[in-house]
Design an enzyme around this catalytic site. Structure first.
Site, PDB file in Angstrom:
ATOM      1  N   ARG A 225       0.430  -1.146   0.070  1.00 12.69           N
ATOM      2  CA  ARG A 225      -0.179   0.463  -0.061  1.00 12.69           C
ATOM      3  C   ARG A 225       0.947   0.971  -0.309  1.00 12.69           C
ATOM      4  O   ARG A 225       1.497   1.424   0.740  1.00 12.69           O
ATOM      5  CB  ARG A 225      -0.549   0.077   1.325  1.00 12.69           C
ATOM      6  CG  ARG A 225      -2.287  -0.885   1.437  1.00 12.69           C
ATOM      7  CD  ARG A 225      -3.130  -0.615   0.209  1.00 12.69           C
ATOM      8  NE  ARG A 225      -4.110  -1.453   0.158  1.00 12.69           N
ATOM      9  CZ  ARG A 225      -4.314  -2.848  -0.106  1.00 12.69           C
ATOM     10  NH1 ARG A 225      -3.478  -2.775  -1.603  1.00 12.69           N
ATOM     11  NH2 ARG A 225      -5.518  -3.474   0.006  1.00 12.69           N
ATOM     12  N   HIS A 273      -1.028   0.434 -10.144  1.00 10.99           N
ATOM     13  CA  HIS A 273      -1.522  -0.722  -8.657  1.00 10.99           C
ATOM     14  C   HIS A 273      -1.885  -2.020  -9.925  1.00 10.99           C
ATOM     15  O   HIS A 273      -2.981  -2.402  -9.753  1.00 10.99           O
ATOM     16  CB  HIS A 273      -3.263   0.003  -7.878  1.00 10.99           C
ATOM     17  CG  HIS A 273      -3.671  -0.719  -6.409  1.00 10.99           C
ATOM     18  ND1 HIS A 273      -3.533  -0.247  -5.748  1.00 10.99           N
ATOM     19  CD2 HIS A 273      -3.009  -2.220  -6.398  1.00 10.99           C
ATOM     20  CE1 HIS A 273      -4.058  -1.393  -4.711  1.00 10.99           C
ATOM     21  NE2 HIS A 273      -3.732  -2.231  -4.894  1.00 10.99           N
TER      22      HIS A 273
HETATM   23  P1  NAP Z   1      -1.294 -12.297   4.671  1.00 13.11           P
HETATM   24  O1  NAP Z   1      -1.128 -13.264   4.142  1.00 13.11           O
HETATM   25  O2  NAP Z   1      -2.349 -11.360   5.961  1.00 13.11           O
HETATM   26  O3  NAP Z   1       0.198 -11.899   5.641  1.00 13.11           O
HETATM   27  C1  NAP Z   1       0.665 -10.060   6.218  1.00 13.11           C
HETATM   28  C2  NAP Z   1       1.985 -10.892   6.261  1.00 13.11           C
HETATM   29  O4  NAP Z   1       2.246  -9.365   6.704  1.00 13.11           O
HETATM   30  C3  NAP Z   1       2.327 -11.227   7.815  1.00 13.11           C
HETATM   31  O5  NAP Z   1       3.597 -12.459   7.211  1.00 13.11           O
HETATM   32  C4  NAP Z   1       2.212 -10.997   8.730  1.00 13.11           C
HETATM   33  O6  NAP Z   1       2.830 -11.829  10.161  1.00 13.11           O
HETATM   34  C5  NAP Z   1       3.011  -9.656   8.307  1.00 13.11           C
HETATM   35  N1  NAP Z   1       2.796  -8.884   9.399  1.00 13.11           N
HETATM   36  C6  NAP Z   1       1.778  -8.027   9.827  1.00 13.11           C
HETATM   37  N2  NAP Z   1       1.818  -7.552  10.598  1.00 13.11           N
HETATM   38  C7  NAP Z   1       3.177  -6.913  10.420  1.00 13.11           C
HETATM   39  C8  NAP Z   1       4.094  -6.155  11.411  1.00 13.11           C
HETATM   40  N3  NAP Z   1       3.385  -4.900  12.546  1.00 13.11           N
HETATM   41  N4  NAP Z   1       4.753  -6.458  11.423  1.00 13.11           N
HETATM   42  C9  NAP Z   1       5.534  -7.239  10.872  1.00 13.11           C
HETATM   43  N5  NAP Z   1       5.185  -7.959  10.296  1.00 13.11           N
HETATM   44  C10 NAP Z   1       3.779  -7.980   9.824  1.00 13.11           C
HETATM   45  O7  NAP Z   1      -1.423 -10.816   3.531  1.00 13.11           O
HETATM   46  P2  NAP Z   1      -0.797 -11.304   2.417  1.00 13.11           P
HETATM   47  O8  NAP Z   1      -1.903 -11.761   1.217  1.00 13.11           O
HETATM   48  O9  NAP Z   1       0.233 -11.352   1.804  1.00 13.11           O
HETATM   49  O10 NAP Z   1      -1.273  -9.499   1.358  1.00 13.11           O
HETATM   50  C11 NAP Z   1      -0.274  -8.614   1.613  1.00 13.11           C
HETATM   51  C12 NAP Z   1      -0.720  -7.601   1.235  1.00 13.11           C
HETATM   52  O11 NAP Z   1      -0.194  -6.953  -0.336  1.00 13.11           O
HETATM   53  C13 NAP Z   1      -2.577  -6.808   1.550  1.00 13.11           C
HETATM   54  O12 NAP Z   1      -3.047  -6.805   3.056  1.00 13.11           O
HETATM   55  C14 NAP Z   1      -2.534  -5.888   0.760  1.00 13.11           C
HETATM   56  O13 NAP Z   1      -2.348  -4.366   1.259  1.00 13.11           O
HETATM   57  C15 NAP Z   1      -1.449  -6.133  -0.305  1.00 13.11           C
HETATM   58  N6  NAP Z   1      -1.755  -6.365  -2.221  1.00 13.11           N
HETATM   59  C16 NAP Z   1      -1.188  -5.695  -2.672  1.00 13.11           C
HETATM   60  C17 NAP Z   1      -1.824  -6.004  -4.161  1.00 13.11           C
HETATM   61  C18 NAP Z   1      -2.036  -4.772  -5.049  1.00 13.11           C
HETATM   62  O14 NAP Z   1      -1.886  -5.047  -6.170  1.00 13.11           O
HETATM   63  N7  NAP Z   1      -0.660  -4.153  -5.134  1.00 13.11           N
HETATM   64  C19 NAP Z   1      -2.823  -7.129  -4.579  1.00 13.11           C
HETATM   65  C20 NAP Z   1      -3.083  -8.081  -3.101  1.00 13.11           C
HETATM   66  C21 NAP Z   1      -2.365  -7.590  -1.976  1.00 13.11           C
HETATM   67  P3  NAP Z   1       2.580 -12.589  10.410  1.00 13.11           P
HETATM   68  O15 NAP Z   1       2.878 -13.530   9.299  1.00 13.11           O
HETATM   69  O16 NAP Z   1       3.183 -13.137  11.540  1.00 13.11           O
HETATM   70  O17 NAP Z   1       1.564 -12.560  10.341  1.00 13.11           O
HETATM   71  C1  GLV Z   2      -5.024  -4.668  -3.866  1.00 12.33           C
HETATM   72  O1  GLV Z   2      -4.474  -4.582  -3.698  1.00 12.33           O
HETATM   73  C2  GLV Z   2      -5.652  -6.200  -3.102  1.00 12.33           C
HETATM   74  O2  GLV Z   2      -5.189  -5.764  -1.578  1.00 12.33           O
HETATM   75  O3  GLV Z   2      -6.284  -6.942  -3.323  1.00 12.33           O
END
Ligand code: NAP
Ligand code: GLV
Length: 310
Positions: A225, A273
């Protein structure tokens, strides 16, 4: 069963078509501002306004059409606390993130960014290659998408590291955790990839102090983000040469305003994005599967922990 659909871009019709295929018998209705929706079993939404959330106290769960929950959690308690909020778990986004990040890392590692500049002025000159052994790629966030990116990077032989909230043990990856691990993670990371959810604790994490801990010549990739990065500080570090450049997919204001200085900085690569797009068919199939689990009284994955914010 009735499902309430809402997207901020209004494009719900193809979602209704896909639900008709994956959940035959379910009736889809849409919500618009000022509506009092009919009683619904589930809501499937992306970036809903606060007013809509207040209408959802009776649904059995709210499903997100994306991975990040920040656009709904910013409305605080508008969505009643007893309603489970379920995000997409990968649903085809992991492979896209892998492609995007591998491309950005290799483009910088093989100096294709500099060769593009040379080609633009007709310059034929081989550049010194980077040292693979010290080209450490550090992924912030080792969740569904971060781990997939680490898997995609593994074959290239760069030293890999990850930083997460809780301790991890990932094959071939040096793992750091918590506030106490952040300093050492940043100081040893040559290419930082932000894949964190946006929460109160991760907002502005790539600020002046933390960007300053990256080694001289580090590279920044942000696919999480825009609010994770302090934009003026990143720009200042790139202009000073401390940071070599950045590939940015997300911004504080989207679309990135035309007058934003990032557009004029050649060492910043901008995409709109798109690093991991929601794949509708795969997402509807996942949500339909989770609805089936809830209807049978089974637990579902990817429920947002509202205390943690992800
Ligand atoms: P996820 O499975 O919830 O993984 C989040 C990771 O971040 C976990 O490893 C978590 O640690 C870590 N984390 C959270 N808070 C933290 C903190 N305070 N300090 C250190 N580590 C922390 O999420 P995901 O599915 O991988 O997605 C991640 C993000 O990608 C989404 O939230 C979204 O904003 C972004 N995204 C962007 C796009 C785009 O097109 N640009 C698309 C999809 C997603 P733990 O493992 O210890 O819980
Ligand atoms: C896109 O940014 C998502 O969070 O899926």
């Amino acid at each position: 069963m009735r499902i309430l659909l809402y997207r901020s871009d209004g494009n719900t019709a193809p979602w209704a078509d896909d639900f008709a295929r994956h959940l035959p018998g379910a009736e889809c209705v849409t919500w618009s501002e000022g509506d009092k929706p009919p009683p619904c079993d589930y809501a499937v939404v992306w970036a809903p306004p606060e007013a809509m959330l207040r209408e959802l106290a009776e649904v059995k769960a709210v499903f997100l059409m994306g991975a990040g929950a920040d656009a709904i959690l910013k409305h605080g308690s508008a969505l009643p606390a007893h309603v489970p909020l379920v995000r997409l778990g990968d649903a085809g986004m992991g492979v896209q993130m892998g492609e995007y990040v591998v491309h950005a890392v290799l483009r910088h590692y093989r100096r294709f960014d500099q060769y593009e500049d040379q080609a633009a002025v007709g310059e034929w000159r081989a550049l010194v290659t980077h040292d693979r052994a010290t080209f450490t790629v550090g992924v912030m966030g080792a969740g569904a998408l971060g781990r997939r990116v680490l898997d995609c990077l593994r074959p290239f032989g760069f030293p890999l590291q990850a930083w997460s909230r809780s301790e991890k043990d990932i094959d071939g990856v040096r793992c750091f955790a918590g506030n106490e691990g952040l300093d050492a993670f940043l100081r040893s990371t040559r290419v930082v990839v932000c894949m964190l959810p946006l929460t109160d604790t991760t907002a502005n994490i790539l600020n002046r102090a933390n960007l300053g801990k990256l080694p001289h010549g580090a590279y920044v990739i942000n696919v999480a983000r825009g609010a994770h990065v302090s934009e003026p500080d990143l720009l200042a570090y790139i202009r000073s040469g401390h940071i070599a450049g950045a590939t940015l997919d997300v911004f504080r204001n989207e679309p990135l305003p035309r007058q934003h200085p990032f557009w004029d900085e050649p060492r910043i690569t901008i995409t709109p994005h798109i690093s991991a797009l929601t794949l509708r068919d795969e997402s509807v199939r996942q949500i339909a599967g989770k609805i089936g689990q809830l209807e049978r009284g089974e637990p579902v994955a990817d429920v947002i922990n509202r205390e943690l914010g992800y």
